[in-house]
Enzyme design. Structure first.
Site, mmCIF file in Angstrom:
data_model
loop_
_atom_site.group_PDB
_atom_site.id
_atom_site.type_symbol
_atom_site.label_atom_id
_atom_site.label_comp_id
_atom_site.label_asym_id
_atom_site.label_seq_id
_atom_site.Cartn_x
_atom_site.Cartn_y
_atom_site.Cartn_z
ATOM 1 N N HIS A 312 0.815 -1.220 0.000
ATOM 2 C CA HIS A 312 0.000 0.000 0.000
ATOM 3 C C HIS A 312 0.845 1.265 0.000
ATOM 4 C CE1 HIS A 312 -3.105 -2.903 1.308
ATOM 5 N NE2 HIS A 312 -3.952 -2.036 0.809
ATOM 6 N N GLY A 313 2.082 1.196 0.445
ATOM 7 C CA GLY A 313 2.892 2.408 0.455
ATOM 8 C C GLY A 313 4.211 2.210 1.179
#
Length: 451
Positions: A312-313
């Site tokens: 996700h990041g």
């Protein structure tokens, strides 16, 4: 160009009108590819070459893998390299102070491509699934699978083996218009009415605004964010499903009332289903799954979820979020799954509340990717209420905007035909349309666009 913009409405209408013209039936795949390229390049035209490189490169490795299986691994490395460079480069390189003439500066200054996490996962599914079917696909079919515009930016992640059989000539007579419109109405309602309005309130969770909020309101905002992120992402997924149906393609459903899950494992069978299926099929099982003893199983669960969080990041918060989900899955497998709640509605309700509570606490790490800010918010949940001039949180409005999510989770789907509920469906969807137009919240980007 977002799903909620008027430009997108014009775009879809034009593509739909051209797509079903009888003289162009043989060109339907090319029409969708051209439309998808336009859709992606509308906001980031400078990144179209990257999309081209990703798709053509993957197709080349795919073609080679039918002759030598080793190219499958090379293709996966190629895609993970693209993802690592664009998403995680600043974990290894300092951001350039100013843009120079050097090619290194140019590459480091390229923005994060929207949807790269999703189309890289599509590419990996392509490389793994198609050689097993021993059927080669044309470059145009590969292009359509990877960049089909309803799913290009934020999914759902469709496995190659489920998408390619659907690539065939489409007829407007076969379009399930009623089902498509139902998905579109639900999607736009949850995004515009629920998520966008809740976003106004949960903006107080951002740093340093949350320092002005009382502990009781921090708890309220935490649960509102749970409803917001569900409405936002399930809304996007519903719109994607409806759009795909208009063009004759069926994407996988991504949500199934996740907040009534009675375990974390059950939650992941209901939340972002396409991602959890991808992680299971392409990461957890290749790591060994549950085939090598309990300790290895627990490790595989935590490693899979930690990597899913990092997907996700590039932030510690996302890594911790994934790891904590993996840890909870391991604890469940060791202890909680021994509880048989199937015959005890009260125990099931208690378990569902505990799961919702745990999931909501972990959403803090999503809302606040800076781990120090997330930790401060968590501590603030248990602090005193001595806050000067706290903002007023309108609880009645909060309930009005969160209520649709709550009701949806407790409405039993699949009412029989002829029942009063089925007869009132047109009225129900009409009311959703009216609320969407009358009470849409201020425009805000879809949360999953950042991934």
């Amino acid at each position: 160009m977002t799903f909620t913009s008027w430009q997108f409405g014009i775009f879809v209408s034009a593509v739909f009108a051209v797509f079903y013209l009888p003289p162009l039936r043989r060109a339907q795949v090319h029409i969708l590819i051209a439309a998808s390229v336009f859709f992606y390049g509308y906001g980031q035209p400078e990144l179209l070459p990257l999309l081209l490189v990703a798709v053509v490169g993957t197709w080349a490795f795919l073609a080679l893998s039918f002759r030598r299986p080793a190219y499958t691994a090379l293709g996966i490395i190629f895609n993970l390299g693209l993802l690592a460079f664009f998403k995680y480069k600043f974990l290894f390189f300092a951001p350039p102070v100013q843009t120079g003439q050097a090619i290194g500066d140019f590459l480091l200054n390229l923005p994060l491509p929207i949807g790269i996490s999703f189309f890289v996962f599509h590419n990996i599914s392509l490389l793994v699934d198609l050689p097993k079917q021993k059927r080669e696909r044309s470059l145009w079919e590969v292009f359509l699978y990877v960049i089909f515009f309803p799913q290009l930016v934020s999914g759902p992640i469709t496995q190659a083996k489920n998408f390619f059989p659907q690539i065939k000539p489409k007829s407007i007579a076969e379009v399930p218009f009623v089902e498509a419109v139902q998905w579109l109405v639900l999607g736009y309602f949850f995004k515009l009415y629920v998520a966008n309005n809740l976003n106004e309130m949960t903006s107080y969770m951002a740093y340093p605004l949350f320092e002005t909020v009382k502990a009781t309101d921090k708890w309220l905002l935490l649960f509102l964010y749970s409803f917001q992120i569900y409405a936002d992402f399930s809304g996007y997924s519903a719109i994607a499903l409806g759009l795909a149906l208009l063009f004759g393609y069926r994407l996988p459903e991504n949500f199934n009332r996740p907040y009534i899950a009675t375990s974390i494992a059950d939650f992941w069978r209901r939340w972002h289903i396409s991602l959890s299926s991808w992680l299971r099929n392409y990461l957890y099982i290749p790591l060994g799954g549950n085939k090598h003893g309990k300790a290895r199983t627990y490790f595989n669960l935590m490693a899979t979820m930690a990597l899913g969080g990092l997907w996700h990041g590039a932030a510690v918060s996302y890594l911790v979020w994934g790891f904590m989900h993996g840890l909870l899955l391991a604890i469940e497998r060791r202890f909680v799954d021994r509880l048989d709640g199937a015959k005890s509605p009260l125990l099931n309700a208690a378990r569902a509340f505990v799961v919702f509570f745990a999931v909501s606490l972990l959403w803090i790490l999503f809302k606040l990717p800076d781990f120090a800010h997330a930790a401060a918010y968590f501590v603030g949940l248990f602090s005193s209420d001595e806050v000067p001039n706290p903002p007023k949180i309108y609880r009645s409005l909060a309930l009005a905007y969160a209520l649709p999510v709550i009701l949806q989770h407790f409405i039993v789907p699949g009412r029989p035909k002829g029942s009063w509920a089925r007869r009132l469906e047109p009225v129900f969807y009409g009311a959703l349309v009216a609320l969407t137009f009358a009470e849409a919240g201020p425009d805000s980007a879809f949360i999953y666009f950042q991934f």
